[in-house]
Design a protein around this motif. Structure first.
Motif, PDB file in Angstrom:
ATOM      1  N   GLY A 189       0.792  -1.214   0.000  1.00  0.00           N
ATOM      2  CA  GLY A 189       0.000   0.000   0.000  1.00  0.00           C
ATOM      3  C   GLY A 189       0.826   1.265   0.000  1.00  0.00           C
ATOM      4  N   ILE A 190       2.120   1.165  -0.347  1.00  0.00           N
ATOM      5  CA  ILE A 190       2.980   2.333  -0.231  1.00  0.00           C
ATOM      6  C   ILE A 190       2.632   3.423  -1.236  1.00  0.00           C
ATOM      7  N   LEU A 191       2.019   3.046  -2.354  1.00  0.00           N
ATOM      8  CA  LEU A 191       1.655   4.082  -3.326  1.00  0.00           C
ATOM      9  C   LEU A 191       0.653   5.061  -2.734  1.00  0.00           C
ATOM     10  N   GLU A 192      -0.282   4.531  -1.924  1.00  0.00           N
ATOM     11  CA  GLU A 192      -1.302   5.375  -1.310  1.00  0.00           C
ATOM     12  C   GLU A 192      -0.758   6.093  -0.074  1.00  0.00           C
ATOM     13  N   VAL A 193       0.212   5.487   0.597  1.00  0.00           N
ATOM     14  CA  VAL A 193       0.702   6.022   1.866  1.00  0.00           C
ATOM     15  C   VAL A 193       1.545   7.271   1.663  1.00  0.00           C
ATOM     16  N   ALA A 194       2.444   7.245   0.692  1.00  0.00           N
ATOM     17  CA  ALA A 194       3.498   8.254   0.609  1.00  0.00           C
ATOM     18  C   ALA A 194       3.079   9.530  -0.107  1.00  0.00           C
ATOM     19  N   ASP A 195       3.640  10.647   0.378  1.00  0.00           N
ATOM     20  CA  ASP A 195       3.636  11.907  -0.371  1.00  0.00           C
ATOM     21  C   ASP A 195       4.993  12.105  -1.026  1.00  0.00           C
ATOM     22  N   VAL A 196       6.021  11.542  -0.397  1.00  0.00           N
ATOM     23  CA  VAL A 196       7.387  11.608  -0.908  1.00  0.00           C
ATOM     24  C   VAL A 196       8.026  10.235  -0.729  1.00  0.00           C
ATOM     25  N   PHE A 197       8.638   9.721  -1.779  1.00  0.00           N
ATOM     26  CA  PHE A 197       9.378   8.458  -1.696  1.00  0.00           C
ATOM     27  C   PHE A 197      10.869   8.757  -1.595  1.00  0.00           C
ATOM     28  N   VAL A 198      11.552   7.982  -0.759  1.00  0.00           N
ATOM     29  CA  VAL A 198      13.004   8.108  -0.637  1.00  0.00           C
ATOM     30  C   VAL A 198      13.617   6.720  -0.745  1.00  0.00           C
ATOM     31  N   VAL A 199      14.518   6.549  -1.711  1.00  0.00           N
ATOM     32  CA  VAL A 199      15.307   5.323  -1.800  1.00  0.00           C
ATOM     33  C   VAL A 199      16.629   5.632  -1.105  1.00  0.00           C
ATOM     34  N   ASN A 200      16.751   5.158   0.140  1.00  0.00           N
ATOM     35  CA  ASN A 200      17.966   5.411   0.917  1.00  0.00           C
ATOM     36  C   ASN A 200      19.016   4.354   0.566  1.00  0.00           C
TER      37      ASN A 200
END
Length: 322
Positions: A189-200
């Motif tokens: 469900g991360i597509l709905e959760v995030a406003d900003v994605f970070v690939v650390n």
């Protein structure tokens, strides 16, 4: 006999930036003791006129992705821009003491002497959703104390750990290279959760593919709005341990805050948050009133339901009436 708690004095001192008063207020809202519950109501009433200014940012993601390191780096970047920062690091509870288990404050020790930063670990105490029950009130304490930004670092992300969305103005989801395929990411469900994605940990192998996969999923899921400004969710790369990409992350947080204000989404989210909190408090109060009936009226009603003499809805109505 313990001295009565002067909540108004604590709030006044917290608003002057006294960290000890801030810590005492958060301890009050975390307390499960009967006198703590009474103090909680007084604290909430005293804080209410002084809240609503801080930008609440939630940081979540799977264990091991570098949430604490990223949080520490973001705090440093915000302080360089002259902003005061509060951090609530919500840890799993110790099964023995009920206290915070991970102790994220240890990993943010570099900010310990900075008077413009307040860091507090909070235990979930078994509360599902990745947040502690007292987190909303602790947020209000930091908001009233003058924090420009409040960062909430949660336990994790998954089917039961997305409650941060209902609490934060801006939600940042952190991932690391190679953390599952597209289907698994979509399931979480991360597509709905995030406003900003970070690939650390973007210096590790597979970072470019993870960024590409996220952007492809976002492109497929994106729905154009007919009117009003549209927020395009960015996918950023960071190496938090070296503070690479952190300035760009803070820029994205600022851009999202500006969009929230311009679009009216900030008001809509905060209204939904208040409605959810009122419902949660109401349900908790109902449970507390029902609990003493266990073994008595509740058991009698349950026996009637089992015997087919009552349906459960009628039984619930009778229980509430009592």
């Amino acid at each position: 006999m313990p001295r009565p708690i002067d909540v108004d004095d604590l709030v006044a001192r917290a608003r002057r930036g006294e960290q000890r008063a801030v810590a005492q207020l958060i301890s009050l809202v975390e307390s499960d003791a009967p006198d703590g519950r009474r103090a909680l109501r007084r604290v909430a009433a005293a804080l209410a006129p002084h809240t609503g200014r801080a930008h609440v940012v939630g940081l979540t993601g799977p264990p091991g992705v570098g949430k604490s390191t990223t949080t520490s780096a973001v705090v440093a970047a915000l302080r360089e821009r002259g902003r005061t920062v509060g951090v609530l690091a919500v840890d799993p509870s110790s099964p023995f003491s009920g206290g915070a288990l991970l102790g994220d404050r240890i990993r943010m020790a570099e900010h310990a002497t900075d008077r413009g930063v307040f860091i507090r670990s909070m235990a979930t105490r078994g509360h599902l959703g990745g947040l502690a029950w007292a987190t909303p009130q602790a947020l209000r304490v930091l908001d009233a104390a003058g924090c420009d930004v409040v960062l909430v670092e949660t336990v994790g992300v998954g089917q039961s750990e997305i409650e941060i969305v209902s609490l934060a103005d801006t939600t940042v989801v952190l991932l690391a290279p190679g953390m599952g395929d597209q289907v698994q990411a979509a399931k979480a469900g991360i597509l709905e959760v995030a406003d900003v994605f970070v690939v650390n940990k973007a210096d590790h192998e597979g970072a470019a593919r993870t960024v590409r996969d996220l952007r492809a999923m976002l492109a497929m899921a994106e729905v154009e709005q007919e009117t009003g400004p549209v927020w395009r969710k960015p996918v950023l790369r960071t190496v938090a341990s070296r503070r690479e990409g952190i300035a760009e992350l803070v820029d994205a947080l600022d851009a999202h805050r500006a969009w929230l204000e311009e679009s009216g989404e900030r008001e809509r989210r905060r209204l939904a948050r208040a409605e959810a909190e009122i419902q949660a408090i109401t349900v908790q109060q109902v449970r507390e009133r029902i609990a003493p009936l266990g073994g008595g009226a509740l058991t009698d009603l349950a026996k009637q339901v089992v015997a087919g003499e009552l349906d459960p809805y009628e039984a619930a109505d009778r229980l509430l009436a009592r």
